[in-house]
Every structure is written in C-alpha cells, then in structure tokens.
Design a protein around this motif. Sequence first.
Motif, PDB file in Angstrom:
ATOM      1  N   LYS A 119       0.815  -1.032   0.022  1.00  0.00           N
ATOM      2  CA  LYS A 119      -0.049  -0.021  -0.162  1.00  0.00           C
ATOM      3  C   LYS A 119       0.752   1.198   0.049  1.00  0.00           C
ATOM      4  O   LYS A 119       0.518   2.332  -0.529  1.00  0.00           O
ATOM      5  N   CYS A 120       2.049   1.116   0.553  1.00  0.00           N
ATOM      6  CA  CYS A 120       2.940   2.285   0.542  1.00  0.00           C
ATOM      7  C   CYS A 120       3.811   2.582  -0.517  1.00  0.00           C
ATOM      8  O   CYS A 120       3.956   3.682  -0.778  1.00  0.00           O
ATOM      9  N   CYS A 152       3.552   5.343  -3.203  1.00  0.00           N
ATOM     10  CA  CYS A 152       4.152   6.674  -3.039  1.00  0.00           C
ATOM     11  C   CYS A 152       5.507   6.726  -2.257  1.00  0.00           C
ATOM     12  O   CYS A 152       6.364   7.865  -2.425  1.00  0.00           O
ATOM     13  N   HIS A 153       6.093   5.419  -2.075  1.00  0.00           N
ATOM     14  CA  HIS A 153       7.205   5.445  -1.470  1.00  0.00           C
ATOM     15  C   HIS A 153       8.152   4.270  -2.096  1.00  0.00           C
ATOM     16  O   HIS A 153       7.723   3.053  -2.025  1.00  0.00           O
ATOM     17  N   VAL A 205       6.082  10.293  -4.923  1.00  0.00           N
ATOM     18  CA  VAL A 205       5.173  11.397  -4.290  1.00  0.00           C
ATOM     19  C   VAL A 205       5.617  11.592  -2.982  1.00  0.00           C
ATOM     20  O   VAL A 205       5.767  12.746  -2.521  1.00  0.00           O
ATOM     21  N   ARG A 241      15.843   6.694  11.261  1.00  0.00           N
ATOM     22  CA  ARG A 241      16.197   8.020  10.385  1.00  0.00           C
ATOM     23  C   ARG A 241      15.829   9.185  11.056  1.00  0.00           C
ATOM     24  O   ARG A 241      14.517   8.995  11.461  1.00  0.00           O
ATOM     25  N   ALA A 247      13.605  12.349  11.005  1.00  0.00           N
ATOM     26  CA  ALA A 247      12.519  12.712  10.134  1.00  0.00           C
ATOM     27  C   ALA A 247      12.731  14.031   9.405  1.00  0.00           C
ATOM     28  O   ALA A 247      13.513  14.791   9.468  1.00  0.00           O
ATOM     29  N   GLY A 248      12.166  13.956   8.139  1.00  0.00           N
ATOM     30  CA  GLY A 248      12.192  15.161   7.230  1.00  0.00           C
ATOM     31  C   GLY A 248      13.779  15.320   6.600  1.00  0.00           C
ATOM     32  O   GLY A 248      13.994  16.372   6.186  1.00  0.00           O
ATOM     33  N   TYR A 261      14.259  16.178  -1.182  1.00  0.00           N
ATOM     34  CA  TYR A 261      12.680  15.989  -1.128  1.00  0.00           C
ATOM     35  C   TYR A 261      12.063  17.430  -0.357  1.00  0.00           C
ATOM     36  O   TYR A 261      12.696  17.746   0.828  1.00  0.00           O
ATOM     37  N   TYR A 281       9.572  18.656   1.957  1.00  0.00           N
ATOM     38  CA  TYR A 281       8.836  18.374   3.120  1.00  0.00           C
ATOM     39  C   TYR A 281       7.698  19.228   3.463  1.00  0.00           C
ATOM     40  O   TYR A 281       7.923  20.478   3.228  1.00  0.00           O
ATOM     41  N   SER A 282       6.627  18.915   4.269  1.00  0.00           N
ATOM     42  CA  SER A 282       5.672  19.770   4.983  1.00  0.00           C
ATOM     43  C   SER A 282       6.490  20.741   5.900  1.00  0.00           C
ATOM     44  O   SER A 282       7.567  20.122   6.445  1.00  0.00           O
ATOM     45  N   LEU A 336       7.149  18.503   8.876  1.00  0.00           N
ATOM     46  CA  LEU A 336       8.631  17.451   8.899  1.00  0.00           C
ATOM     47  C   LEU A 336       9.636  18.380   9.112  1.00  0.00           C
ATOM     48  O   LEU A 336      10.625  17.706   9.533  1.00  0.00           O
ATOM     49  N   TRP A 350      12.240   8.373  13.388  1.00  0.00           N
ATOM     50  CA  TRP A 350      11.447   7.483  13.273  1.00  0.00           C
ATOM     51  C   TRP A 350      11.796   5.988  13.879  1.00  0.00           C
ATOM     52  O   TRP A 350      12.747   5.745  13.423  1.00  0.00           O
ATOM     53  N   TYR A 405       2.557   8.015  14.030  1.00  0.00           N
ATOM     54  CA  TYR A 405       2.325   8.795  12.614  1.00  0.00           C
ATOM     55  C   TYR A 405       1.066   8.134  11.883  1.00  0.00           C
ATOM     56  O   TYR A 405       0.520   8.636  11.328  1.00  0.00           O
ATOM     57  N   LYS A 444       1.716  16.205   4.327  1.00  0.00           N
ATOM     58  CA  LYS A 444       1.589  16.072   2.905  1.00  0.00           C
ATOM     59  C   LYS A 444       1.430  14.475   2.592  1.00  0.00           C
ATOM     60  O   LYS A 444       0.815  14.297   1.383  1.00  0.00           O
ATOM     61  N   MET A 445       1.119  13.860   3.614  1.00  0.00           N
ATOM     62  CA  MET A 445       0.790  12.542   3.409  1.00  0.00           C
ATOM     63  C   MET A 445      -0.775  12.047   3.776  1.00  0.00           C
ATOM     64  O   MET A 445      -1.027  12.279   5.020  1.00  0.00           O
TER      65      MET A 445
HETATM   66  C1  HEM Z   1       5.886  10.790   4.418  1.00  0.00           C
HETATM   67  C2  HEM Z   1       5.526   6.053   5.694  1.00  0.00           C
HETATM   68  C3  HEM Z   1       2.101   5.545   2.650  1.00  0.00           C
HETATM   69  C4  HEM Z   1       2.827   9.877   0.795  1.00  0.00           C
HETATM   70  C5  HEM Z   1       6.096   9.666   4.926  1.00  0.00           C
HETATM   71  C6  HEM Z   1       7.099   9.333   6.139  1.00  0.00           C
HETATM   72  C7  HEM Z   1       7.029   8.062   6.452  1.00  0.00           C
HETATM   73  C8  HEM Z   1       6.057   7.391   5.749  1.00  0.00           C
HETATM   74  C9  HEM Z   1       7.643   7.222   7.646  1.00  0.00           C
HETATM   75  C10 HEM Z   1       8.013  10.335   6.553  1.00  0.00           C
HETATM   76  C11 HEM Z   1       9.283  10.197   5.893  1.00  0.00           C
HETATM   77  C12 HEM Z   1      10.353  11.270   6.192  1.00  0.00           C
HETATM   78  O1  HEM Z   1      10.407  12.006   7.297  1.00  0.00           O
HETATM   79  O2  HEM Z   1      11.495  11.171   5.726  1.00  0.00           O
HETATM   80  C13 HEM Z   1       4.555   5.534   4.911  1.00  0.00           C
HETATM   81  C14 HEM Z   1       4.084   4.259   5.178  1.00  0.00           C
HETATM   82  C15 HEM Z   1       2.907   3.910   4.321  1.00  0.00           C
HETATM   83  C16 HEM Z   1       2.930   5.254   3.507  1.00  0.00           C
HETATM   84  C17 HEM Z   1       4.601   3.213   6.111  1.00  0.00           C
HETATM   85  C18 HEM Z   1       2.163   2.776   3.964  1.00  0.00           C
HETATM   86  C19 HEM Z   1       1.623   2.154   5.405  1.00  0.00           C
HETATM   87  C20 HEM Z   1       1.987   6.564   1.805  1.00  0.00           C
HETATM   88  C21 HEM Z   1       1.009   6.849   0.662  1.00  0.00           C
HETATM   89  C22 HEM Z   1       1.317   7.890   0.287  1.00  0.00           C
HETATM   90  C23 HEM Z   1       2.307   8.758   0.859  1.00  0.00           C
HETATM   91  C24 HEM Z   1       0.155   5.758  -0.075  1.00  0.00           C
HETATM   92  C25 HEM Z   1       0.377   8.680  -0.892  1.00  0.00           C
HETATM   93  C26 HEM Z   1      -0.585   8.716  -1.054  1.00  0.00           C
HETATM   94  C27 HEM Z   1       3.711  10.578   1.686  1.00  0.00           C
HETATM   95  C28 HEM Z   1       4.081  11.903   1.583  1.00  0.00           C
HETATM   96  C29 HEM Z   1       5.083  12.251   2.591  1.00  0.00           C
HETATM   97  C30 HEM Z   1       5.089  10.844   3.147  1.00  0.00           C
HETATM   98  C31 HEM Z   1       3.651  12.818   0.485  1.00  0.00           C
HETATM   99  C32 HEM Z   1       5.608  13.552   2.947  1.00  0.00           C
HETATM  100  C33 HEM Z   1       5.031  14.137   4.121  1.00  0.00           C
HETATM  101  C34 HEM Z   1       5.211  15.365   4.417  1.00  0.00           C
HETATM  102  O3  HEM Z   1       6.010  16.147   3.717  1.00  0.00           O
HETATM  103  O4  HEM Z   1       4.414  16.047   5.297  1.00  0.00           O
HETATM  104  N1  HEM Z   1       5.500   8.434   4.946  1.00  0.00           N
HETATM  105  N2  HEM Z   1       3.863   6.169   4.015  1.00  0.00           N
HETATM  106  N3  HEM Z   1       2.650   7.832   2.147  1.00  0.00           N
HETATM  107  N4  HEM Z   1       4.226   9.843   2.739  1.00  0.00           N
HETATM  108 FE1  HEM Z   1       3.933   8.058   3.325  1.00  0.00          FE
END
Ligand code: HEM
Length: 105
Positions: free
Chosen positions: A14-15, A18-19, A27, A37, A39-40, A45, A47-48, A51, A61, A69, A81-82
Amino acid sequence: ITGDPAAGEKVFKKCRACHAIDGKNKVGPHLDGVYGRVAGSVDKYKYSVGLKKFKEEGLVWNAETLAQYLPSPKDMVEKSKMTFKLTKEKDIENVIAYLAQISGV
Ligand code: HEM
C-alpha cells in the motif's frame, strides 16, 4: 519490535504507490533506512512545514513515533503532505517490523 516483518512486507504494498526503497523519491520521500532515520531528512525532497520542524528537533522514526504517525499523519505533522492513513493496529505493528528489517535494525 513486536510485529511480523513478512506480514509487514505485504502491508507495505500500500505504501509503494508513493514510497520507494531504492533511494528514489516518488510522491513521498524514499524510505531506505527509515527506521532510525531523522524525520524530514531526505535530501531534495520537499517536506511539509511539520516534518521540517521535526528535523530541527531531531525527531527519529522508530516504533513509537511511527505508531503515532501512520494512523493519522495530519494529527502529528503540521500541514502533513501524507494523506494516506494506516488504521489497523496489526498492519501498523507489522509494517513497522518490516521497516525495521529493511533498515537493518
Ligand atoms: C512521508 C511512511 C503510505 C505519501 C512519510 C514518512 C513516513 C511514511 C515514515 C516520513 C518520511 C520522512 O520523514 O522522511 C509511510 C508508510 C506507508 C505510507 C509506512 C504505508 C503504510 C503513503 C502513501 C502515500 C504517502 C500511500 C501517497 C498517497 C507521503 C508523503 C510524505 C510521506 C507525500 C511526505 C509528508 C510530508 O512532507 O508531510 N511516509 N507512508 N505515503 N508519505 Fe508516506
């Protein structure tokens, strides 16, 4: 870490929309080594604001912070942004175990 990484690998599908875990941002930022790691902290990238603040504060994390989270990013992160939420407790536990495993923890 109490979850099952093999079950978590399935949840991680599911992740993957975007990841990536091959160093490339999609994304969302790449999740290489995300467990442990700061955060941010992925280079290049955008970030919001929330982050970016967590990065300054040195938030890491780990099982606790990811468990806070994943069920509702917007409740933890200012202007998150997530938009995706992972709500099932077992799925959260298992995906955290998977993220720890791929991070060598
Ligand atoms: C950020 C995990 C699903 C879009 C993050 C971060 C984590 C994470 C840990 C922070 C990363 C950091 O600080 O460098 C996950 C996990 C997922 C998941 C484990 C599945 C269970 C998704 C999906 C999308 C998405 C499906 C898109 C629809 C994003 C975006 C950010 C983000 C856009 C940046 C957030 C920000 O800047 O506020 N995710 N994610 N993620 N994720 Fe996910």
